[in-house]
Design a protein around this motif. Structure first.
Motif, PDB file in Angstrom:
ATOM      1  N   ASP A 167      17.692 -22.496 -18.278  1.00  0.00           N
ATOM      2  CA  ASP A 167      17.733 -23.204 -17.005  1.00  0.00           C
ATOM      3  C   ASP A 167      19.144 -23.313 -16.432  1.00  0.00           C
ATOM      4  OD1 ASP A 167      18.787 -24.910 -18.872  1.00  0.00           O
ATOM      5  OD2 ASP A 167      17.579 -26.647 -18.310  1.00  0.00           O
ATOM      6  N   GLN A 168      20.019 -22.381 -16.819  1.00  0.00           N
ATOM      7  CA  GLN A 168      21.425 -22.493 -16.444  1.00  0.00           C
ATOM      8  C   GLN A 168      21.847 -21.545 -15.312  1.00  0.00           C
ATOM      9  OE1 GLN A 168      23.491 -24.950 -17.880  1.00  0.00           O
ATOM     10  NE2 GLN A 168      21.407 -25.531 -18.454  1.00  0.00           N
ATOM     11  N   THR A 169      20.903 -20.887 -14.673  1.00  0.00           N
ATOM     12  CA  THR A 169      21.246 -19.969 -13.580  1.00  0.00           C
ATOM     13  C   THR A 169      20.924 -20.619 -12.236  1.00  0.00           C
ATOM     14  OG1 THR A 169      20.817 -18.035 -14.967  1.00  0.00           O
ATOM     15  CG2 THR A 169      20.915 -17.683 -12.591  1.00  0.00           C
ATOM     16  N   HIS A 170      21.952 -20.788 -11.424  1.00  0.00           N
ATOM     17  CA  HIS A 170      21.804 -21.342 -10.072  1.00  0.00           C
ATOM     18  C   HIS A 170      21.452 -20.184  -9.141  1.00  0.00           C
ATOM     19  CE1 HIS A 170      23.893 -23.904  -6.693  1.00  0.00           C
ATOM     20  NE2 HIS A 170      22.597 -23.721  -6.482  1.00  0.00           N
ATOM     21  N   TYR A 185      18.351 -24.635  -6.148  1.00  0.00           N
ATOM     22  CA  TYR A 185      17.286 -24.033  -6.939  1.00  0.00           C
ATOM     23  C   TYR A 185      17.900 -23.384  -8.177  1.00  0.00           C
ATOM     24  CZ  TYR A 185      13.978 -24.689  -3.115  1.00  0.00           C
ATOM     25  OH  TYR A 185      13.169 -25.232  -2.164  1.00  0.00           O
ATOM     26  N   TRP A 186      17.562 -23.925  -9.336  1.00  0.00           N
ATOM     27  CA  TRP A 186      18.014 -23.406 -10.620  1.00  0.00           C
ATOM     28  C   TRP A 186      16.807 -22.863 -11.378  1.00  0.00           C
ATOM     29  CZ3 TRP A 186      23.104 -24.086 -12.792  1.00  0.00           C
ATOM     30  CH2 TRP A 186      24.002 -24.732 -11.938  1.00  0.00           C
ATOM     31  N   THR A 187      17.057 -21.917 -12.265  1.00  0.00           N
ATOM     32  CA  THR A 187      15.974 -21.441 -13.121  1.00  0.00           C
ATOM     33  C   THR A 187      15.381 -22.601 -13.907  1.00  0.00           C
ATOM     34  OG1 THR A 187      17.694 -20.823 -14.718  1.00  0.00           O
ATOM     35  CG2 THR A 187      16.774 -19.071 -13.337  1.00  0.00           C
ATOM     36  N   LEU A 188      14.093 -22.476 -14.230  1.00  0.00           N
ATOM     37  CA  LEU A 188      13.355 -23.566 -14.851  1.00  0.00           C
ATOM     38  C   LEU A 188      13.530 -23.569 -16.372  1.00  0.00           C
ATOM     39  CD1 LEU A 188      10.036 -23.268 -12.817  1.00  0.00           C
ATOM     40  CD2 LEU A 188      12.009 -24.745 -12.351  1.00  0.00           C
ATOM     41  N   ALA A 189      13.531 -24.772 -16.929  1.00  0.00           N
ATOM     42  CA  ALA A 189      13.700 -24.902 -18.373  1.00  0.00           C
ATOM     43  C   ALA A 189      12.419 -24.573 -19.130  1.00  0.00           C
ATOM     44  CB  ALA A 189      14.154 -26.324 -18.706  1.00  0.00           C
ATOM     45  N   HIS A 190      11.265 -24.920 -18.549  1.00  0.00           N
ATOM     46  CA  HIS A 190       9.994 -24.752 -19.246  1.00  0.00           C
ATOM     47  C   HIS A 190       9.046 -23.902 -18.403  1.00  0.00           C
ATOM     48  CE1 HIS A 190      11.328 -27.764 -22.101  1.00  0.00           C
ATOM     49  NE2 HIS A 190      11.611 -28.570 -21.085  1.00  0.00           N
ATOM     50  N   LEU A 191       8.441 -22.904 -19.047  1.00  0.00           N
ATOM     51  CA  LEU A 191       7.522 -21.983 -18.385  1.00  0.00           C
ATOM     52  C   LEU A 191       6.274 -21.833 -19.251  1.00  0.00           C
ATOM     53  CD1 LEU A 191      10.151 -19.265 -17.405  1.00  0.00           C
ATOM     54  CD2 LEU A 191       8.992 -20.800 -15.811  1.00  0.00           C
ATOM     55  N   TYR A 218      15.319  -9.904  -3.336  1.00  0.00           N
ATOM     56  CA  TYR A 218      16.757 -10.079  -3.114  1.00  0.00           C
ATOM     57  C   TYR A 218      17.403 -10.886  -4.238  1.00  0.00           C
ATOM     58  CZ  TYR A 218      21.075 -11.142  -0.521  1.00  0.00           C
ATOM     59  OH  TYR A 218      22.387 -11.267  -0.124  1.00  0.00           O
ATOM     60  N   THR A 219      16.706 -11.943  -4.673  1.00  0.00           N
ATOM     61  CA  THR A 219      17.276 -12.797  -5.707  1.00  0.00           C
ATOM     62  C   THR A 219      17.450 -12.039  -7.010  1.00  0.00           C
ATOM     63  OG1 THR A 219      16.296 -14.759  -4.675  1.00  0.00           O
ATOM     64  CG2 THR A 219      16.997 -14.961  -6.964  1.00  0.00           C
ATOM     65  N   LEU A 220      16.421 -11.308  -7.444  1.00  0.00           N
ATOM     66  CA  LEU A 220      16.550 -10.536  -8.676  1.00  0.00           C
ATOM     67  C   LEU A 220      17.602  -9.442  -8.541  1.00  0.00           C
ATOM     68  CD1 LEU A 220      12.888 -10.138  -9.985  1.00  0.00           C
ATOM     69  CD2 LEU A 220      14.614 -11.822 -10.626  1.00  0.00           C
ATOM     70  N   GLN A 221      17.651  -8.800  -7.390  1.00  0.00           N
ATOM     71  CA  GLN A 221      18.649  -7.744  -7.169  1.00  0.00           C
ATOM     72  C   GLN A 221      20.059  -8.326  -7.174  1.00  0.00           C
ATOM     73  OE1 GLN A 221      19.322  -6.218  -3.141  1.00  0.00           O
ATOM     74  NE2 GLN A 221      18.893  -4.158  -3.911  1.00  0.00           N
ATOM     75  N   ALA A 222      20.262  -9.429  -6.451  1.00  0.00           N
ATOM     76  CA  ALA A 222      21.594 -10.012  -6.332  1.00  0.00           C
ATOM     77  C   ALA A 222      22.131 -10.485  -7.670  1.00  0.00           C
ATOM     78  CB  ALA A 222      21.561 -11.174  -5.337  1.00  0.00           C
ATOM     79  N   HIS A 223      21.239 -10.951  -8.529  1.00  0.00           N
ATOM     80  CA  HIS A 223      21.653 -11.404  -9.859  1.00  0.00           C
ATOM     81  C   HIS A 223      21.605 -10.277 -10.893  1.00  0.00           C
ATOM     82  CE1 HIS A 223      22.102 -15.790  -9.253  1.00  0.00           C
ATOM     83  NE2 HIS A 223      21.253 -15.608  -8.257  1.00  0.00           N
ATOM     84  N   PRO A 254      11.189 -21.719  12.147  1.00  0.00           N
ATOM     85  CA  PRO A 254      12.071 -21.711  10.973  1.00  0.00           C
ATOM     86  C   PRO A 254      12.983 -22.939  10.997  1.00  0.00           C
ATOM     87  CG  PRO A 254      12.064 -19.574  12.080  1.00  0.00           C
ATOM     88  CD  PRO A 254      11.413 -20.554  13.006  1.00  0.00           C
ATOM     89  N   SER A 255      12.881 -23.746   9.962  1.00  0.00           N
ATOM     90  CA  SER A 255      13.590 -25.024   9.957  1.00  0.00           C
ATOM     91  C   SER A 255      14.616 -25.140   8.840  1.00  0.00           C
ATOM     92  CB  SER A 255      12.586 -26.167   9.819  1.00  0.00           C
ATOM     93  OG  SER A 255      11.819 -26.003   8.627  1.00  0.00           O
ATOM     94  N   ALA A 256      14.802 -24.073   8.082  1.00  0.00           N
ATOM     95  CA  ALA A 256      15.718 -24.132   6.948  1.00  0.00           C
ATOM     96  C   ALA A 256      16.396 -22.778   6.765  1.00  0.00           C
ATOM     97  CB  ALA A 256      14.975 -24.535   5.681  1.00  0.00           C
ATOM     98  N   ARG A 257      17.473 -22.782   5.994  1.00  0.00           N
ATOM     99  CA  ARG A 257      18.230 -21.558   5.746  1.00  0.00           C
ATOM    100  C   ARG A 257      18.643 -21.512   4.281  1.00  0.00           C
ATOM    101  NH1 ARG A 257      23.728 -19.968   5.565  1.00  0.00           N
ATOM    102  NH2 ARG A 257      24.038 -17.797   6.207  1.00  0.00           N
ATOM    103  N   GLY A 258      18.351 -20.394   3.631  1.00  0.00           N
ATOM    104  CA  GLY A 258      18.698 -20.237   2.230  1.00  0.00           C
ATOM    105  C   GLY A 258      19.943 -19.388   2.045  1.00  0.00           C
ATOM    106  N   VAL A 259      20.681 -19.682   0.979  1.00  0.00           N
ATOM    107  CA  VAL A 259      21.849 -18.896   0.593  1.00  0.00           C
ATOM    108  C   VAL A 259      21.711 -18.560  -0.886  1.00  0.00           C
ATOM    109  CG1 VAL A 259      24.344 -18.881   0.283  1.00  0.00           C
ATOM    110  CG2 VAL A 259      23.358 -19.948   2.316  1.00  0.00           C
ATOM    111  N   VAL A 260      21.681 -17.285  -1.209  1.00  0.00           N
ATOM    112  CA  VAL A 260      21.617 -16.852  -2.608  1.00  0.00           C
ATOM    113  C   VAL A 260      23.018 -16.944  -3.202  1.00  0.00           C
ATOM    114  CG1 VAL A 260      21.118 -14.916  -4.147  1.00  0.00           C
ATOM    115  CG2 VAL A 260      19.597 -15.412  -2.221  1.00  0.00           C
ATOM    116  N   ILE A 261      23.132 -17.629  -4.323  1.00  0.00           N
ATOM    117  CA  ILE A 261      24.439 -17.949  -4.886  1.00  0.00           C
ATOM    118  C   ILE A 261      25.228 -16.692  -5.248  1.00  0.00           C
ATOM    119  CG2 ILE A 261      25.616 -19.160  -6.766  1.00  0.00           C
ATOM    120  CD1 ILE A 261      24.211 -20.928  -4.608  1.00  0.00           C
TER     121      ILE A 261
END
Length: 303
Positions: A167-170, A185-191, A218-223, A254-261
């Protein structure tokens, strides 16, 4: 029934109040009200009105989520939709098997998942987990998002968490205009299923892949956790609410904007560019071939 002018005015009120970039909302309002005053929309039927207004919205602000939508089936019109279309979204996801269309076990112990929508994290977690259980023992995984047209940011976070060790990836932040807050949004500790680590992952895309599907890719590619194979996607990155204006017409805002870390930005307006660019119909074959090459076991030494 409201007149066309009244319906468009209601849509502009929603956009002005909620669009993630207030300065762009003001530009939209001025441009569309000028067309209203000129009577450009007066004679259009419902579907034509939605098409024309959407085209004019995109001329001012090329945000692919910003649109008027026509529904042939009458919908209830409430004074205020408190969940911004969430209940309707959850109902659709149930009919779509929480977005998971199919699984295949390909030659060479390569797993394949066909994902058409990104489900809500809470309601979709068991189906996502079941899909990941099916591929848990494979040597490589292909995630087919060529027909994935959107979904939930929280659900995307659930999917992505399977490809990181803890759960340590932002992964990303999302700013919401209405609440003026930013959620991390961080990766989840329990799945509910095993994580998929230390093996090749491929994401298939097409020119139709949109919104939540793009978020996943995009998220998987960027990381650097997956290779994207196929075509550049449509380029819609902003989380969106839907508001019913009359029995047949709704407006998406559209009411929000995301930024991939990992990149400090997102895919809005440009899409997700593939690592291996091929026509969408060839993407599975190319990804499978690459997976076989990467996971081939060396021949046993002669005795």
């Amino acid at each position: 029934m409201p007149t066309n002018a009244e319906t468009v005015a209601l849509a502009l009120d929603r956009i002005t109040a909620g669009y993630v970039f207030p300065e762009r909302a003001a530009e939209i309002d001025r441009a569309i009200r000028k067309r209203l005053a000129a009577g450009e929309y007066d004679a259009l039927d419902g579907p034509a009105l939605c098409g024309a207004v959407t085209a004019h919205l995109l001329e001012v602000c090329p945000d692919q989520h910003l649109a008027l939508r026509w529904d042939d089936e009458p919908q209830p019109v409430l004074p205020e939709d408190p969940d911004k279309g969430q209940a309707a979204f959850l109902a659709r996801m149930r009919t779509f098997n929480q977005g998971v269309r199919g699984f295949q076990h390909l030659d060479g112990n390569v797993g394949y998942l066909d994902v058409r929508r990104i489900a809500d994290a809470a309601e979709g977690a068991r189906v996502i987990g079941a899909a990941m259980e099916l591929v848990a023992g494979t040597s490589a995984l292909v995630l087919d998002l060529r027909e994935c047209l959107g979904g939930s940011p929280e659900g995307c976070n659930t999917w992505c968490s399977y490809f990181f060790p803890d759960d340590q990836t932002h992964l990303k932040d999302i700013y919401d205009r209405e609440s003026d807050t930013t959620r991390q949004y961080w990766t989840l500790a329990h799945l509910p299923a095993p994580r998929y680590l230390d093996r090749p992952v491929y994401v298939l895309t097409s020119a139709r892949t949109f919104s939540g599907g793009e978020d996943f890719a995009y998220t998987l590619q960027a990381h650097r956790r997956a290779l994207v194979v196929g075509e550049t996607t449509r380029g819609g990155a902003h989380p969106t609410g839907s508001y019913q204006l009359d029995a047949h017409i709704s407006v998406r805002v559209p009411s929000a904007r995301g930024v991939v870390i990992a990149t400090g930005t997102n895919w809005e307006g440009v899409g997700v560019a593939p690592d291996i660019a091929v026509p969408a119909e060839q993407a599975l074959e190319v990804a499978h071939r690459d997976a076989l090459a990467r996971t081939a076991q060396p021949a046993a030494p002669e005795q």
